[in-house]
Design a protein around this motif. Structure first.
Motif, PDB file in Angstrom:
ATOM      1  N   PHE A   1       3.245   5.640  -3.620  1.00  0.00           N
ATOM      2  CA  PHE A   1       3.999   6.779  -3.313  1.00  0.00           C
ATOM      3  C   PHE A   1       5.447   6.749  -3.536  1.00  0.00           C
ATOM      4  CE2 PHE A   1      -0.169   8.490  -2.142  1.00  0.00           C
ATOM      5  CZ  PHE A   1       0.001   9.861  -2.238  1.00  0.00           C
ATOM      6  N   PHE A   2       5.723   5.703  -3.177  1.00  0.00           N
ATOM      7  CA  PHE A   2       7.517   5.437  -3.438  1.00  0.00           C
ATOM      8  C   PHE A   2       7.746   5.682  -4.845  1.00  0.00           C
ATOM      9  CE2 PHE A   2       7.699   1.926   0.301  1.00  0.00           C
ATOM     10  CZ  PHE A   2       7.762   3.180   1.224  1.00  0.00           C
ATOM     11  N   ALA A   3       6.615   5.177  -5.810  1.00  0.00           N
ATOM     12  CA  ALA A   3       6.863   5.296  -7.107  1.00  0.00           C
ATOM     13  C   ALA A   3       6.962   6.922  -7.572  1.00  0.00           C
ATOM     14  CB  ALA A   3       5.916   4.560  -7.955  1.00  0.00           C
ATOM     15  N   ARG A   4       6.043   7.452  -6.715  1.00  0.00           N
ATOM     16  CA  ARG A   4       6.003   9.114  -6.991  1.00  0.00           C
ATOM     17  C   ARG A   4       7.168   9.757  -6.500  1.00  0.00           C
ATOM     18  NH1 ARG A   4       1.033  11.476  -7.892  1.00  0.00           N
ATOM     19  NH2 ARG A   4       1.601  13.162  -6.484  1.00  0.00           N
ATOM     20  N   ILE A   5       7.820   9.322  -5.390  1.00  0.00           N
ATOM     21  CA  ILE A   5       8.877  10.142  -5.140  1.00  0.00           C
ATOM     22  C   ILE A   5      10.037   9.592  -6.021  1.00  0.00           C
ATOM     23  CG2 ILE A   5      10.692   9.843  -3.481  1.00  0.00           C
ATOM     24  CD1 ILE A   5       8.632   8.932  -1.255  1.00  0.00           C
TER      25      ILE A   5
ATOM     26  N   PHE B   1       0.035  -7.628  -6.844  1.00  0.00           N
ATOM     27  CA  PHE B   1      -1.019  -6.896  -5.908  1.00  0.00           C
ATOM     28  C   PHE B   1      -0.851  -5.423  -6.049  1.00  0.00           C
ATOM     29  CE2 PHE B   1      -1.953  -5.380  -1.609  1.00  0.00           C
ATOM     30  CZ  PHE B   1      -3.404  -5.182  -1.765  1.00  0.00           C
ATOM     31  N   LEU B   2       0.351  -4.773  -6.609  1.00  0.00           N
ATOM     32  CA  LEU B   2       0.526  -3.561  -6.711  1.00  0.00           C
ATOM     33  C   LEU B   2      -0.892  -2.784  -7.439  1.00  0.00           C
ATOM     34  CD1 LEU B   2       4.199  -2.732  -7.690  1.00  0.00           C
ATOM     35  CD2 LEU B   2       2.694  -1.519  -5.778  1.00  0.00           C
ATOM     36  N   LYS B   3      -1.279  -3.433  -8.655  1.00  0.00           N
ATOM     37  CA  LYS B   3      -2.394  -2.961  -9.119  1.00  0.00           C
ATOM     38  C   LYS B   3      -3.471  -2.697  -8.211  1.00  0.00           C
ATOM     39  CE  LYS B   3      -4.858  -5.213 -12.567  1.00  0.00           C
ATOM     40  NZ  LYS B   3      -4.903  -5.964 -13.732  1.00  0.00           N
ATOM     41  N   GLU B   4      -3.783  -3.631  -7.525  1.00  0.00           N
ATOM     42  CA  GLU B   4      -5.065  -3.600  -6.710  1.00  0.00           C
ATOM     43  C   GLU B   4      -4.761  -2.717  -5.374  1.00  0.00           C
ATOM     44  OE1 GLU B   4      -7.581  -4.547  -7.538  1.00  0.00           O
ATOM     45  OE2 GLU B   4      -6.450  -5.636  -9.324  1.00  0.00           O
ATOM     46  N   ALA B   5      -3.463  -2.619  -5.069  1.00  0.00           N
ATOM     47  CA  ALA B   5      -2.992  -1.544  -4.008  1.00  0.00           C
ATOM     48  C   ALA B   5      -3.357  -0.100  -4.543  1.00  0.00           C
ATOM     49  CB  ALA B   5      -1.786  -1.655  -3.685  1.00  0.00           C
ATOM     50  N   TYR B   6      -3.244  -0.145  -5.917  1.00  0.00           N
ATOM     51  CA  TYR B   6      -3.335   1.392  -6.249  1.00  0.00           C
ATOM     52  C   TYR B   6      -4.692   1.429  -6.648  1.00  0.00           C
ATOM     53  CZ  TYR B   6      -3.876   5.039 -10.097  1.00  0.00           C
ATOM     54  OH  TYR B   6      -4.304   5.790 -10.740  1.00  0.00           O
ATOM     55  N   ARG B   7      -5.584   0.574  -7.204  1.00  0.00           N
ATOM     56  CA  ARG B   7      -7.101   0.659  -7.315  1.00  0.00           C
ATOM     57  C   ARG B   7      -7.649   1.053  -6.013  1.00  0.00           C
ATOM     58  NH1 ARG B   7      -9.378  -2.068 -11.412  1.00  0.00           N
ATOM     59  NH2 ARG B   7      -8.137  -3.983 -11.523  1.00  0.00           N
TER      60      ARG B   7
ATOM     61  N   ILE C   1       0.752  -1.291   0.118  1.00  0.00           N
ATOM     62  CA  ILE C   1      -0.031   0.042  -0.104  1.00  0.00           C
ATOM     63  C   ILE C   1       0.798   1.441  -0.075  1.00  0.00           C
ATOM     64  CG2 ILE C   1      -1.696   1.288   1.251  1.00  0.00           C
ATOM     65  CD1 ILE C   1      -2.921  -1.219  -0.111  1.00  0.00           C
ATOM     66  N   ASP C   2       2.001   1.337   0.503  1.00  0.00           N
ATOM     67  CA  ASP C   2       2.927   2.226   0.289  1.00  0.00           C
ATOM     68  C   ASP C   2       3.631   2.517  -0.910  1.00  0.00           C
ATOM     69  OD1 ASP C   2       2.945   3.043   3.257  1.00  0.00           O
ATOM     70  OD2 ASP C   2       4.504   2.128   3.675  1.00  0.00           O
ATOM     71  N   PHE C   3       3.820   1.609  -1.666  1.00  0.00           N
ATOM     72  CA  PHE C   3       4.450   1.452  -2.875  1.00  0.00           C
ATOM     73  C   PHE C   3       4.107   2.504  -4.003  1.00  0.00           C
ATOM     74  CE2 PHE C   3       6.575  -1.875  -0.819  1.00  0.00           C
ATOM     75  CZ  PHE C   3       7.857  -1.946  -1.592  1.00  0.00           C
TER      76      PHE C   3
END
Length: 347
Positions: free
Chosen positions: A245-249, A291-297, A241-243
């Motif tokens: 914003f890690f990508a945005r950074i 799961f990254l896609k669902e975390a973003y969704r 769930i944190d990732f």
């Protein structure tokens, strides 16, 4: 909302905490894009504390979250033992003041001020991305180590998404989401279905702060995490769930005053640089990457669609929600591809 004297509520909360110390000034230091209220309280003796006031959601969830955060701040091992701002305790428990009247039900918690070193630059170079990735990996590992020492949490991703579906079935929800009801329902159901397919409910649960905006934490000159002070989106959940914003950074775009929440940062080469450095320190699994896609969704559904009007001032909330319906949700399944990320990590 009718005029509310928030300063007076803060004074009332302090009188309930310690009426023997006199307040001289209360200064609003709230973020300009958020509806949350944060104040610097200065006393006659020169000391300072920070007050956070909230009035949306449930009082029980506010107390629950801040109880977990305070326990976390006390239990984190070296080198993160002083990373989080600590709440004030009265007698043997976290102090939370609840103010209720005919207009508002508001809650106040006090924090000790925390030292701040350097804010991140608006755009990171590759070496800085790698250093920060290792730090976040170490922080997540520390949170995982002490996860079983924390108070229980009643919130889950599934509960929050099902709550959004419930809201849309109410009269107010039918009105608020009337133009996008079908789209929101579709993506809520996709989230629930895909989480089951991935068996993501069995991913480890740790404390996550979600919003790693560069204005919410500081680092030392060596890019070690130094302090964190914003807890508005805190929850117990998968580390993934944190990732976003890690990508945005890490993004090539860098930090901007006018911002959007497109999925694109998760597909950048610079995010792969981040992932490889993080993975070397604290290995990720194939399920977590998928799961990254669902975390973003979930992030878009919960923090932009459902709660956007509470987390952002109206002008930002309206813009972000419109973009969610026009871009974020409809383009997600077309734009996000886990394969390049899995290949880069040899998973």
């Amino acid at each position: 909302m009718s005029f509310i004297d928030f300063n007076e509520i803060v004074k009332e909360a302090w009188r309930a905490y310690d009426p023997t110390r006199t307040i001289i000034t209360i200064t609003d230091i709230s973020a300009k894009v958020s509806t949350n209220h944060v104040y610097r309280v200065t006393f006659k003796d020169g000391n300072i504390i920070i007050a956070k006031l909230s009035y949306f959601g449930k009082y029980e969830h506010f107390v629950e979250d801040h109880s977990i955060i305070n326990s976390l701040s006390n239990n984190l091992p070296d080198p993160f033992e002083n990373f989080l701002a600590r709440s004030l305790i009265k007698e043997n428990s976290l102090f939370v003041h609840r103010h209720t009247d005919d207009v508002i039900d508001a809650w106040v918690v006090f924090y000790r001020p925390i030292k701040i070193k350097r804010k991140l630059p608006k755009r990171l170079n590759e070496d800085q991305i790698q250093k920060l990735a290792k730090e976040f990996a170490r922080f997540h590992k520390a949170c995982h180590t002490i996860r079983n020492t924390l108070p229980p949490s009643s919130k889950t991703l599934k509960v929050d998404v099902e709550h959004l579906l419930e809201i849309m079935r109410t009269d107010s929800g039918q009105h608020e989401f009337r133009m996008h009801h079908e789209q929101i329902e579709k993506h809520c159901n996709l989230f629930l279905e895909n989480v089951d397919k991935l068996d993501a409910n069995n991913l480890d649960t740790i404390p996550v702060f979600v919003d790693w905006n560069i204005g919410n934490f500081s680092v030392n000159p060596q890019f070690k995490l130094f302090s964190r002070w914003d807890y508005d989106w805190f929850r117990m959940s998968s580390r993934m769930i944190d990732f976003y914003f890690f990508a945005r950074i890490s993004s090539d775009v860098g930090d901007r005053t006018v911002f959007s929440y497109d999925v694109d940062p998760l597909m950048e080469d610079r995010f792969i640089v981040f992932l490889k450095a993080y993975h070397k320190e604290y290995p990720l699994t194939e399920t977590e990457i998928r799961f990254l896609k669902e975390a973003y969704r979930f992030f878009i559904l919960n923090y932009v669609v459902k709660y956007g009007k509470y987390f952002f001032h109206e002008i930002f909330a309206t813009k972000l929600q419109q973009e969610a319906y026009e871009r974020y949700l409809p383009l997600l399944d077309k734009k996000f591809d886990p394969e390049p990320l899995l290949n880069a990590l040899h998973l």
